[in-house]
Design a protein around this motif. Structure first.
Motif, PDB file in Angstrom:
ATOM      1  N   ALA A  57      -1.214   7.362 -12.710  1.00  0.00           N
ATOM      2  CA  ALA A  57      -1.486   8.046 -13.968  1.00  0.00           C
ATOM      3  C   ALA A  57      -0.730   7.333 -15.083  1.00  0.00           C
ATOM      4  CB  ALA A  57      -1.061   9.505 -13.873  1.00  0.00           C
ATOM      5  N   THR A  58      -0.994   7.703 -16.324  1.00  0.00           N
ATOM      6  CA  THR A  58      -0.337   7.050 -17.444  1.00  0.00           C
ATOM      7  C   THR A  58       1.174   7.208 -17.422  1.00  0.00           C
ATOM      8  OG1 THR A  58      -0.743   9.014 -18.802  1.00  0.00           O
ATOM      9  CG2 THR A  58      -2.356   7.236 -18.949  1.00  0.00           C
ATOM     10  N   ASP A  59       1.661   8.247 -16.741  1.00  0.00           N
ATOM     11  CA  ASP A  59       3.108   8.424 -16.642  1.00  0.00           C
ATOM     12  C   ASP A  59       3.694   7.708 -15.430  1.00  0.00           C
ATOM     13  OD1 ASP A  59       2.163   9.977 -14.573  1.00  0.00           O
ATOM     14  OD2 ASP A  59       3.194  11.817 -15.185  1.00  0.00           O
ATOM     15  N   GLY A  60       2.845   6.991 -14.690  1.00  0.00           N
ATOM     16  CA  GLY A  60       3.311   6.224 -13.541  1.00  0.00           C
ATOM     17  C   GLY A  60       3.202   6.939 -12.216  1.00  0.00           C
ATOM     18  N   ALA A  61       2.871   8.220 -12.219  1.00  0.00           N
ATOM     19  CA  ALA A  61       2.753   8.965 -10.963  1.00  0.00           C
ATOM     20  C   ALA A  61       1.579   8.427 -10.143  1.00  0.00           C
ATOM     21  CB  ALA A  61       2.559  10.453 -11.246  1.00  0.00           C
ATOM     22  N   LEU A  62       1.785   8.356  -8.834  1.00  0.00           N
ATOM     23  CA  LEU A  62       0.714   7.891  -7.959  1.00  0.00           C
ATOM     24  C   LEU A  62      -0.439   8.892  -7.940  1.00  0.00           C
ATOM     25  CD1 LEU A  62       2.808   6.552  -4.941  1.00  0.00           C
ATOM     26  CD2 LEU A  62       1.420   5.178  -6.501  1.00  0.00           C
ATOM     27  N   SER A 109       3.141   8.396  10.928  1.00  0.00           N
ATOM     28  CA  SER A 109       3.584   8.963   9.646  1.00  0.00           C
ATOM     29  C   SER A 109       3.577   7.911   8.545  1.00  0.00           C
ATOM     30  CB  SER A 109       4.992   9.550   9.784  1.00  0.00           C
ATOM     31  OG  SER A 109       5.913   8.546  10.163  1.00  0.00           O
ATOM     32  N   GLU A 110       3.471   6.645   8.908  1.00  0.00           N
ATOM     33  CA  GLU A 110       3.414   5.557   7.935  1.00  0.00           C
ATOM     34  C   GLU A 110       2.013   4.965   7.855  1.00  0.00           C
ATOM     35  OE1 GLU A 110       6.502   2.755   8.647  1.00  0.00           O
ATOM     36  OE2 GLU A 110       8.097   4.186   8.201  1.00  0.00           O
ATOM     37  N   SER A 111       1.024   5.819   8.104  1.00  0.00           N
ATOM     38  CA  SER A 111      -0.374   5.406   8.048  1.00  0.00           C
ATOM     39  C   SER A 111      -1.090   6.187   6.955  1.00  0.00           C
ATOM     40  CB  SER A 111      -1.047   5.665   9.402  1.00  0.00           C
ATOM     41  OG  SER A 111      -2.439   5.474   9.316  1.00  0.00           O
ATOM     42  N   MET A 112      -2.072   5.565   6.330  1.00  0.00           N
ATOM     43  CA  MET A 112      -2.865   6.284   5.342  1.00  0.00           C
ATOM     44  C   MET A 112      -3.877   7.216   6.003  1.00  0.00           C
ATOM     45  SD  MET A 112      -5.632   3.568   3.823  1.00  0.00           S
ATOM     46  CE  MET A 112      -4.386   2.727   2.881  1.00  0.00           C
ATOM     47  N   ILE A 113      -3.984   7.158   7.332  1.00  0.00           N
ATOM     48  CA  ILE A 113      -4.791   8.144   8.051  1.00  0.00           C
ATOM     49  C   ILE A 113      -3.991   9.443   8.083  1.00  0.00           C
ATOM     50  CG2 ILE A 113      -5.968   8.719  10.186  1.00  0.00           C
ATOM     51  CD1 ILE A 113      -6.001   5.720  10.843  1.00  0.00           C
ATOM     52  N   SER A 114      -4.494  10.464   7.449  1.00  0.00           N
ATOM     53  CA  SER A 114      -3.751  11.719   7.411  1.00  0.00           C
ATOM     54  C   SER A 114      -3.939  12.515   8.692  1.00  0.00           C
ATOM     55  CB  SER A 114      -4.168  12.550   6.195  1.00  0.00           C
ATOM     56  OG  SER A 114      -5.564  12.793   6.186  1.00  0.00           O
ATOM     57  N   VAL A 132       0.857  -1.176   0.000  1.00  0.00           N
ATOM     58  CA  VAL A 132       0.000   0.000   0.000  1.00  0.00           C
ATOM     59  C   VAL A 132       0.896   1.229   0.000  1.00  0.00           C
ATOM     60  CG1 VAL A 132      -1.748   1.287   1.273  1.00  0.00           C
ATOM     61  CG2 VAL A 132      -1.818  -1.198   1.257  1.00  0.00           C
ATOM     62  N   ALA A 133       0.602   2.175  -0.857  1.00  0.00           N
ATOM     63  CA  ALA A 133       1.401   3.399  -0.922  1.00  0.00           C
ATOM     64  C   ALA A 133       0.874   4.404   0.097  1.00  0.00           C
ATOM     65  CB  ALA A 133       1.358   3.992  -2.321  1.00  0.00           C
ATOM     66  N   ILE A 134       1.717   4.795   1.031  1.00  0.00           N
ATOM     67  CA  ILE A 134       1.372   5.828   1.997  1.00  0.00           C
ATOM     68  C   ILE A 134       1.699   7.206   1.416  1.00  0.00           C
ATOM     69  CG2 ILE A 134       1.743   6.668   4.332  1.00  0.00           C
ATOM     70  CD1 ILE A 134       0.400   3.878   4.087  1.00  0.00           C
ATOM     71  N   SER A 135       2.805   7.262   0.706  1.00  0.00           N
ATOM     72  CA  SER A 135       3.224   8.478   0.015  1.00  0.00           C
ATOM     73  C   SER A 135       4.066   8.043  -1.168  1.00  0.00           C
ATOM     74  CB  SER A 135       4.027   9.392   0.947  1.00  0.00           C
ATOM     75  OG  SER A 135       5.272   8.797   1.269  1.00  0.00           O
ATOM     76  N   ASP A 136       4.640   8.993  -1.878  1.00  0.00           N
ATOM     77  CA  ASP A 136       5.483   8.645  -3.015  1.00  0.00           C
ATOM     78  C   ASP A 136       6.738   7.896  -2.594  1.00  0.00           C
ATOM     79  OD1 ASP A 136       3.617   9.901  -4.542  1.00  0.00           O
ATOM     80  OD2 ASP A 136       4.885  11.606  -5.124  1.00  0.00           O
ATOM     81  N   THR A 137       7.106   7.993  -1.322  1.00  0.00           N
ATOM     82  CA  THR A 137       8.345   7.370  -0.856  1.00  0.00           C
ATOM     83  C   THR A 137       8.137   6.323   0.229  1.00  0.00           C
ATOM     84  OG1 THR A 137       8.665   9.179   0.732  1.00  0.00           O
ATOM     85  CG2 THR A 137       9.712   9.402  -1.432  1.00  0.00           C
ATOM     86  N   ILE A 138       6.930   6.219   0.752  1.00  0.00           N
ATOM     87  CA  ILE A 138       6.660   5.292   1.856  1.00  0.00           C
ATOM     88  C   ILE A 138       5.577   4.307   1.440  1.00  0.00           C
ATOM     89  CG2 ILE A 138       5.879   5.055   4.248  1.00  0.00           C
ATOM     90  CD1 ILE A 138       6.901   7.871   4.785  1.00  0.00           C
ATOM     91  N   SER A 139       5.808   3.046   1.716  1.00  0.00           N
ATOM     92  CA  SER A 139       4.791   2.025   1.456  1.00  0.00           C
ATOM     93  C   SER A 139       4.730   1.072   2.629  1.00  0.00           C
ATOM     94  CB  SER A 139       5.100   1.257   0.165  1.00  0.00           C
ATOM     95  OG  SER A 139       6.324   0.551   0.283  1.00  0.00           O
TER      96      SER A 139
END
Length: 615
Positions: A562-567, A514-519, A385-392
């Motif tokens: 997205a089509t360019d791979g961005a989350l 900080s590693e949770s999808m709960i913002s 699961v992606a939490i951010s662009d750098t954390i999963s």
């Protein structure tokens, strides 16, 4: 003129075979040419009509015969102007397709609705071998991919090129399939330079090549110099600068090695991940087709596909020529589903998900095994699961309190999970959370030890920790939540029985990891109430444990790419108001028993003893 050219070439090639003189660097001698491929290099004459090896013409019309079977016939077209490949005697035993199971995302009835269609039943066995029905059921048609078919003309519906083009279009129904004529018939080609020009001027994602060179096998290729440089430069440019994938038929020489052109990645490292060699599976014998070359030295980028395909005119086409477009169409299907994948990832997915054939693992006969579109269109490896662009976080069921679980189920948000290739797969958040009861028995056992409080008359002010909003995994909290509260305690005596009541109102500001999808959380407001009777050594009460009466939880979830791979992220606001539990408690001396009727999760029953020991 063309007819005269063919006659002249046939005479020349016949003389070559008849003479067969073995002299130093005699590239007109087939045996010598096969033993010394590094000395016998391709070149073209000034009129670009005949292909030469050294000084002896061995191929007609510019290159070589198309490798593939003419419609309905035996594809002996691998010979070139009378010079044929050395026969190879081999034994290929029947084998089983070894699969790792299928994803249970479709019912038998749903799949039957696809497999009963006319366009499917023409090739039921072949399509079942590659599990095509699953990719169709998942909605993939190859849309967004341009496939360039390099073949004979398509003026006749019975032509080689027409059959290859139709097979490609029927499997990848949404793809843009472009036909490019590189041969007038299976033995009359345009020049390498002309083919290179077509490649350079074609903005395709996939190039299907159902042709090869006869007389030299892949294991005899030791240098890029054995190929026409203009031709290989065009292929290299398409792979490097356009991220294109070349699909090549292995050839029909009955051999242990694929044809010469299938060896290009062995001497052109830039084609690694941009090239797939295809051998043919016989749907009748459940083995490598007797006419098909084996993968041989191309095994690491080789795959197997059915070599017998029936077109809409009910004409069966047999050969590696018709296995190749099956793979080209499969590549289009994967590209449509995940357009941000690069060529290397796509070909690796094809190889990784192929169903094993023959000897375990990659082998010289079947390469990686049978193309499997079911396995290729479902997740590979561990999901995250992606939490951010750098954390999963690993996609393991997150444990949450029943209140959170219910709120999520009510909102029913959609998120994405990601496989080992970073491919996004849609899933429901509610399917990936597990409600864990609060454990009110332990809270009651801790009692006032869990509270810091101050009494002012009947009022109680204090602070206590609560697990009403606990969470782990990708919904983890950074710390235990503290609630500040105000409570009112009341009691009345009726004879020897005391009637007591307690009401409590609390406020908290939970903090997610900080590693949770709960913002974040808004202020969470809670309430609880208890009403009971108390005697000398006993008591009984009924109450509503701490429950949320107001507040929201905000989620920041990756929902795809997205089509360019961005989350791509979606924010959700979850209303946390829930139906309260009901708790029944009985006490006698130092024993306490309780039952909690939970509207979400499992009911609880607890019993404990609590007393003081004096020494």
């Amino acid at each position: 003129m063309k007819s005269l050219n063919k006659i002249f070439t046939g005479i020349l090639c016949g003389a070559l075979v008849a003479t067969n003189v073995a002299v130093a660097d005699d590239c007109s001698n087939l045996a010598y040419k096969q033993s010394h491929p590094e000395r016998c290099k391709y070149a073209q004459n000034t009129d670009n009509s005949l292909l030469y090896i050294g000084g002896g013409a061995i191929a007609v019309g510019g290159i070589a015969a198309l490798i593939g079977m003419a419609a309905g016939g035996n594809d002996g077209g691998s010979s070139s102007g009378g010079a044929t490949a050395t026969p190879y005697v081999r034994t290929v035993n029947p084998t089983m397709i070894i699969r790792n199971g299928t994803a249970p995302d479709f019912t038998a009835a749903e799949l039957a609705s696809i497999t009963s269609r006319t366009d499917y039943t023409r090739n039921t066995t072949a399509y079942d071998n590659i599990q095509l029905a699953y990719s169709i059921a998942r909605g993939y048609t190859g849309a967004g991919t341009k496939i360039a078919v390099f073949d004979t003309d398509i003026n006749s519906k019975y032509s080689h090129g027409a059959a290859v083009t139709e097979i490609t279009s029927e499997i990848a129904t949404g793809a843009n399939v472009e036909h490019h004529m590189i041969a007038y018939d299976t033995h009359d080609f345009i020049s390498y330079a002309q083919i290179a020009t077509i490649i350079n001027n074609t903005d395709a994602n996939v190039y299907n090549n159902s042709w090869n060179v006869a007389g030299i096998t892949a294991d005899q290729v030791v240098s890029q110099n054995q190929f026409n440089q203009v031709f290989t430069d065009a292929i290299s440019n398409a792979a490097t600068n356009k991220d294109a994938i070349f699909v090549w038929s292995a050839g029909n020489d009955y051999g242990a090695q694929s044809g010469m052109l299938s060896a290009m990645p062995r001497v052109m490292p830039e084609l690694d991940g941009h090239f797939v060699n295809v051998v043919a599976w016989d749907i009748r014998t459940n083995a490598l087709a007797n006419y098909s070359n084996a993968c041989g030295v191309t095994q690491n980028y080789c795959i197997t596909a059915p070599g017998t395909i029936q077109t809409a005119d009910n004409y069966a086409h047999v050969g590696t020529s018709f296995a190749a477009p099956v793979v080209s169409a499969a590549i289009a299907i994967i590209r449509e589903a995940w357009p941000y994948l690069n060529a290397t990832q796509i070909t690796d997915i094809l190889f990784t998900t192929a169903a094993d054939l023959g000897d375990p693992g990659v082998d010289e006969i079947y390469g990686h095994g049978m193309l499997d579109l079911e396995a290729a269109t479902r997740p590979v490896g561990e999901l995250s699961v992606a939490i951010s662009d750098t954390i999963s976080q690993p996609l393991q069921p997150a444990t949450v309190s029943p209140q959170i679980a219910h709120a999520i189920e009510s909102a029913n948000p959609t998120m994405a999970s990601f496989d080992a290739y970073g491919r996004a797969f849609e899933t429901k958040l509610s399917d990936n959370v597990v409600a864990i009861n609060r454990g009110l028995g332990f809270e009651r056992l801790r009692g006032d030890n869990n509270r810091a409080k101050m009494n002012i008359g009947n009022l109680e002010l204090g602070l206590h920790n609560t697990n009403i909003l606990n969470g782990t995994g990708f919904m983890a909290m950074s710390e235990e939540t503290s609630t500040s509260y105000i409570a009112a305690n009341q009691s009345f005596n009726i004879g020897s029985i005391e009637l007591f009541a307690r009401s409590e109102f609390g406020s908290s500001k939970p903090v997610a990891s900080s590693e949770s999808m709960i913002s974040e959380f808004s202020n969470i407001y809670t309430a609880s109430a208890t009403l009971g009777l108390r005697g000398n050594e006993w008591s009984f009460s009924i109450g509503i444990p701490e429950t949320i009466i107001s507040g929201n939880m905000n989620l920041h979830m990756a929902t795809g790419r997205a089509t360019d791979g961005a989350l791509v992220y979606q924010d959700y606001t979850i209303d946390m108001v829930t139906t309260p539990s009901v708790e029944y408690t009985a006490n006698y001396k130092f024993l306490t028993a309780g039952f909690v009727d939970n509207p979400y999760g499992n009911n609880e029953f607890y019993i404990f003893a609590k007393t003081k020991l004096n020494f």
